[in-house]
Design an enzyme around this catalytic site. Structure first.
Site, PDB file in Angstrom:
ATOM      1  CG  ASP A 104       7.723   1.511  15.804  1.00  0.00           C
ATOM      2  OD1 ASP A 104       8.872   1.859  15.482  1.00  0.00           O
ATOM      3  OD2 ASP A 104       6.747   1.589  15.033  1.00  0.00           O
TER       4      ASP A 104
ATOM      5  NE  ARG B 182      -1.698  10.982   6.222  1.00  0.00           N
ATOM      6  CZ  ARG B 182      -0.866  11.233   7.195  1.00  0.00           C
ATOM      7  NH1 ARG B 182      -0.440  12.461   7.396  1.00  0.00           N
ATOM      8  NH2 ARG B 182      -0.449  10.274   7.988  1.00  0.00           N
TER       9      ARG B 182
ATOM     10  CD  GLU C 264      19.024   7.500   9.300  1.00  0.00           C
ATOM     11  OE1 GLU C 264      18.519   8.245  10.129  1.00  0.00           O
ATOM     12  OE2 GLU C 264      18.392   6.597   8.696  1.00  0.00           O
TER      13      GLU C 264
ATOM     14  NE  ARG D  25      16.048   8.643   8.525  1.00  0.00           N
ATOM     15  CZ  ARG D  25      15.156   8.515   9.493  1.00  0.00           C
ATOM     16  NH1 ARG D  25      14.007   9.135   9.418  1.00  0.00           N
ATOM     17  NH2 ARG D  25      15.399   7.750  10.530  1.00  0.00           N
TER      18      ARG D  25
ATOM     19  NE  ARG E  67      -2.123   0.016   3.715  1.00  0.00           N
ATOM     20  CZ  ARG E  67      -2.446   1.217   4.158  1.00  0.00           C
ATOM     21  NH1 ARG E  67      -3.433   1.900   3.627  1.00  0.00           N
ATOM     22  NH2 ARG E  67      -1.793   1.772   5.165  1.00  0.00           N
TER      23      ARG E  67
ATOM     24  NE  ARG F 221      16.436  -3.667   5.287  1.00  0.00           N
ATOM     25  CZ  ARG F 221      16.017  -2.407   5.350  1.00  0.00           C
ATOM     26  NH1 ARG F 221      16.733  -1.441   4.830  1.00  0.00           N
ATOM     27  NH2 ARG F 221      14.879  -2.116   5.942  1.00  0.00           N
TER      28      ARG F 221
ATOM     29  CE1 TYR G  46      12.451  -0.892  13.850  1.00  0.00           C
ATOM     30  CE2 TYR G  46      10.054  -0.937  13.917  1.00  0.00           C
ATOM     31  CZ  TYR G  46      11.246  -0.244  14.013  1.00  0.00           C
ATOM     32  OH  TYR G  46      11.230   1.098  14.284  1.00  0.00           O
TER      33      TYR G  46
HETATM   34  P1  FDA Z   1      18.259  -2.491  22.483  1.00  0.00           P
HETATM   35  O1  FDA Z   1      19.069  -2.891  21.324  1.00  0.00           O
HETATM   36  O2  FDA Z   1      17.974  -1.046  22.651  1.00  0.00           O
HETATM   37  O3  FDA Z   1      18.949  -3.006  23.826  1.00  0.00           O
HETATM   38  C1  FDA Z   1      19.700  -4.188  23.893  1.00  0.00           C
HETATM   39  C2  FDA Z   1      20.875  -3.936  24.820  1.00  0.00           C
HETATM   40  O4  FDA Z   1      21.512  -5.182  25.082  1.00  0.00           O
HETATM   41  C3  FDA Z   1      21.938  -3.013  24.227  1.00  0.00           C
HETATM   42  O5  FDA Z   1      22.213  -1.956  25.113  1.00  0.00           O
HETATM   43  C4  FDA Z   1      23.141  -3.929  24.059  1.00  0.00           C
HETATM   44  O6  FDA Z   1      24.384  -3.265  24.262  1.00  0.00           O
HETATM   45  C5  FDA Z   1      22.893  -4.967  25.133  1.00  0.00           C
HETATM   46  N1  FDA Z   1      23.585  -6.239  24.884  1.00  0.00           N
HETATM   47  C6  FDA Z   1      23.512  -7.009  23.771  1.00  0.00           C
HETATM   48  N2  FDA Z   1      24.289  -8.105  23.908  1.00  0.00           N
HETATM   49  C7  FDA Z   1      24.864  -8.018  25.142  1.00  0.00           C
HETATM   50  C8  FDA Z   1      25.784  -8.831  25.857  1.00  0.00           C
HETATM   51  N3  FDA Z   1      26.291  -9.967  25.329  1.00  0.00           N
HETATM   52  N4  FDA Z   1      26.173  -8.438  27.098  1.00  0.00           N
HETATM   53  C9  FDA Z   1      25.699  -7.287  27.650  1.00  0.00           C
HETATM   54  N5  FDA Z   1      24.832  -6.479  27.010  1.00  0.00           N
HETATM   55  C10 FDA Z   1      24.408  -6.841  25.767  1.00  0.00           C
HETATM   56  N6  FDA Z   1      11.042   2.997  17.440  1.00  0.00           N
HETATM   57  C11 FDA Z   1      10.089   3.970  17.554  1.00  0.00           C
HETATM   58  O7  FDA Z   1       9.096   3.762  18.254  1.00  0.00           O
HETATM   59  N7  FDA Z   1      10.241   5.161  16.910  1.00  0.00           N
HETATM   60  C12 FDA Z   1      11.326   5.443  16.129  1.00  0.00           C
HETATM   61  O8  FDA Z   1      11.421   6.537  15.542  1.00  0.00           O
HETATM   62  C13 FDA Z   1      12.334   4.428  15.986  1.00  0.00           C
HETATM   63  N8  FDA Z   1      13.437   4.637  15.232  1.00  0.00           N
HETATM   64  C14 FDA Z   1      14.335   3.611  15.010  1.00  0.00           C
HETATM   65  C15 FDA Z   1      15.427   3.828  14.161  1.00  0.00           C
HETATM   66  C16 FDA Z   1      16.319   2.786  13.903  1.00  0.00           C
HETATM   67  C17 FDA Z   1      17.484   3.020  12.968  1.00  0.00           C
HETATM   68  C18 FDA Z   1      16.109   1.518  14.505  1.00  0.00           C
HETATM   69  C19 FDA Z   1      17.016   0.358  14.183  1.00  0.00           C
HETATM   70  C20 FDA Z   1      15.065   1.327  15.393  1.00  0.00           C
HETATM   71  C21 FDA Z   1      14.166   2.368  15.648  1.00  0.00           C
HETATM   72  N9  FDA Z   1      13.121   2.204  16.564  1.00  0.00           N
HETATM   73  C22 FDA Z   1      12.162   3.198  16.672  1.00  0.00           C
HETATM   74  C23 FDA Z   1      12.989   0.972  17.386  1.00  0.00           C
HETATM   75  C24 FDA Z   1      13.707   1.060  18.766  1.00  0.00           C
HETATM   76  O9  FDA Z   1      15.075   1.306  18.555  1.00  0.00           O
HETATM   77  C25 FDA Z   1      13.508  -0.252  19.546  1.00  0.00           C
HETATM   78  O10 FDA Z   1      12.143  -0.442  19.812  1.00  0.00           O
HETATM   79  C26 FDA Z   1      14.239  -0.317  20.900  1.00  0.00           C
HETATM   80  O11 FDA Z   1      15.531   0.199  20.842  1.00  0.00           O
HETATM   81  C27 FDA Z   1      14.306  -1.762  21.373  1.00  0.00           C
HETATM   82  O12 FDA Z   1      14.846  -1.859  22.681  1.00  0.00           O
HETATM   83  P2  FDA Z   1      15.513  -3.222  23.180  1.00  0.00           P
HETATM   84  O13 FDA Z   1      15.723  -3.065  24.638  1.00  0.00           O
HETATM   85  O14 FDA Z   1      14.745  -4.379  22.693  1.00  0.00           O
HETATM   86  O15 FDA Z   1      16.904  -3.318  22.391  1.00  0.00           O
END
Ligand code: FDA
Length: 378
Positions: free
Chosen positions: A354, A174, A304, A278, A170, A247, A352
């Site tokens: 949010d 708007r 980016e 962007r 889709r 990715r 993924y």
């Molecule tokens: P997150 O990755 O934040 O935390 C995991 C932690 O575990 C990290 O701090 C890492 O260092 C740690 N870790 C991993 N392995 C480890 C190990 N072996 N030992 C110790 N520590 C370890 N959402 C939204 O609502 N609006 C938005 O605009 C965006 N924009 C966006 C942009 C981009 C580029 C991405 C990729 C994602 C978004 N998001 C988003 C999504 C958002 O980033 C996501 O929902 C949260 O960061 C997820 O939080 P988590 O705690 O799951 O993971």
């Protein structure tokens, strides 16, 4: 055992779990391999500007419970995401709306805009066989050429003619003058940055940074009854079944000695020739003001770039294709057999999310493991 829970990762999932468990009287230790808390929503203050180090993060949700929940840790400003597209110097409003159509064709009424789109859609007379044909059949050639083609090709590193049509199902159009990108009831940026919000979640909880759980697993496992692991699920199992793919995105961040670079938080570059997808200008998430409400005379921008991911790179977006989903399902089976470890968050669940979805997941996990407190479905 010294702790009830060892939480691996101080991102949104880990921080919420740690907060709720502590509130229920559990003893919690949080470890993170990075030198900072907050995972991918980490913001770092530079010259009074909260810089989104791992990509722009705009909080938006329709879930009232999640909104109320998160508001106890931060006050949110009224930021509304209204990105601009830059096609070879021509600027267009996003998402596609009456401002976009007026700029593209000079049309003034919704009726004229609809007529123009309908005319152009007719170019495709058969079932679309690739992404290019699919996009033209939905919005016509002009919008496709200027606002979709180059951006999509940069994101995927491939020609739109070589991409499958199902990627775009889709394309919202708007017929109103509405630049608000998200159709969300609640939207904003935490005042003072995301790091401060996560700091508030982790208040009073022991956190050890620069601590890689997998490198110190034996020793750390002995400290707690249960582990909440929010790192990559395949890494936990030492990639024994194969590597899950992601990715990636690369950021080039610059501090500029000017007050205003592009006048908007996000500008998408929709031509193929510009190498970045962007540019984010971080100060506009907070209306160009520092914490005391003063104008900031400098600015920070991040270009980016979409990039190929290889093992060892920072994982960003899971590639939920058939191969990876099957592999994840096998890892999940192993995870389910492990009574001591709970896998959570975007990396632990290879999905993924949010931010609002990750909060709902974390609260649900709390409910399942620590008893009634929150029901995301009610
Ligand atoms: P997150 O990755 O934040 O935390 C995991 C932690 O575990 C990290 O701090 C890492 O260092 C740690 N870790 C991993 N392995 C480890 C190990 N072996 N030992 C110790 N520590 C370890 N959402 C939204 O609502 N609006 C938005 O605009 C965006 N924009 C966006 C942009 C981009 C580029 C991405 C990729 C994602 C978004 N998001 C988003 C999504 C958002 O980033 C996501 O929902 C949260 O960061 C997820 O939080 P988590 O705690 O799951 O993971």
């Amino acid at each position: 055992m010294k702790y009830d829970y060892l939480v691996v990762g101080s991102g949104l999932f880990g921080a919420i779990f740690a907060h709720e468990a502590t509130k229920k009287g559990k003893k919690v230790l949080v470890v993170d391999k990075r030198s900072n808390i907050a995972g991918n929503i980490y913001t770092k203050e530079v010259e009074g500007i909260n810089v989104h180090e791992y990509g722009a993060h705009i909080f938006h949700t329709n879930n009232k419970k999640v909104w109320q929940y998160v508001n106890q840790f931060a006050e949110f400003n009224r930021f509304t995401n209204s990105p601009v597209a830059n096609y070879k110097g021509e600027l267009y409003s996003l998402p596609f709306n009456m401002y976009t159509f007026n700029k593209m064709w000079g049309v003034v009424t919704p009726e004229e805009a609809t007529k123009k789109i309908e005319e152009q859609r007719k170019e495709i007379t058969h079932e679309p066989t690739n992404l290019e044909e699919q996009a033209i059949s939905l919005v016509g050639r002009d919008i496709y050429e200027k606002l979709i083609k180059g951006y999509t090709e940069k994101q995927w590193g491939r020609d739109c003619k070589d991409l499958p049509s199902f990627i775009i199902k889709r394309l919202p159009v708007r017929l109103t003058f509405d630049n608000n990108y998200f159709n969300a009831l609640y939207q904003g940026i935490p005042v003072g940055g995301y790091t401060k919000m996560v700091e508030n979640m982790l208040e009073g909880i022991e956190v050890r940074l620069n601590t890689d759980y997998l490198e110190n697993k034996e020793e750390l496992d002995q400290l707690a009854d249960k582990v909440v692991y929010t790192g990559p699920i395949d890494a936990y199992f030492n990639y024994q079944l194969g590597t899950l793919e992601y990715r990636s995105v690369r950021f080039e961040t610059e501090l500029l000695d000017i007050p205003n670079f592009q006048g908007n938080a996000a500008v998408n570059y929709t031509d193929r020739e510009t190498p970045w997808t962007r540019i984010i200008e971080h100060k506009w998430f907070e209306f160009g003001k520092d914490k005391d409400g003063n104008d900031i005379d400098k600015t920070v921008i991040s270009r980016e770039y979409s990039s190929e991911w290889k093992p060892g790179d920072e994982p960003y977006y899971p590639v939920n294709d058939e191969r990876n989903n099957k592999l994840y399902a096998k890892y999940k089976e192993l995870a389910d057999q492990n009574g001591k470890v709970i896998f959570g968050g975007r990396l632990g669940m290879y999905k993924y999310f949010d931010m609002d979805a990750v909060i709902a997941e974390a609260l649900n996990c709390v409910k399942e493991n620590l008893g009634e407190q929150y029901d995301r479905d009610k």
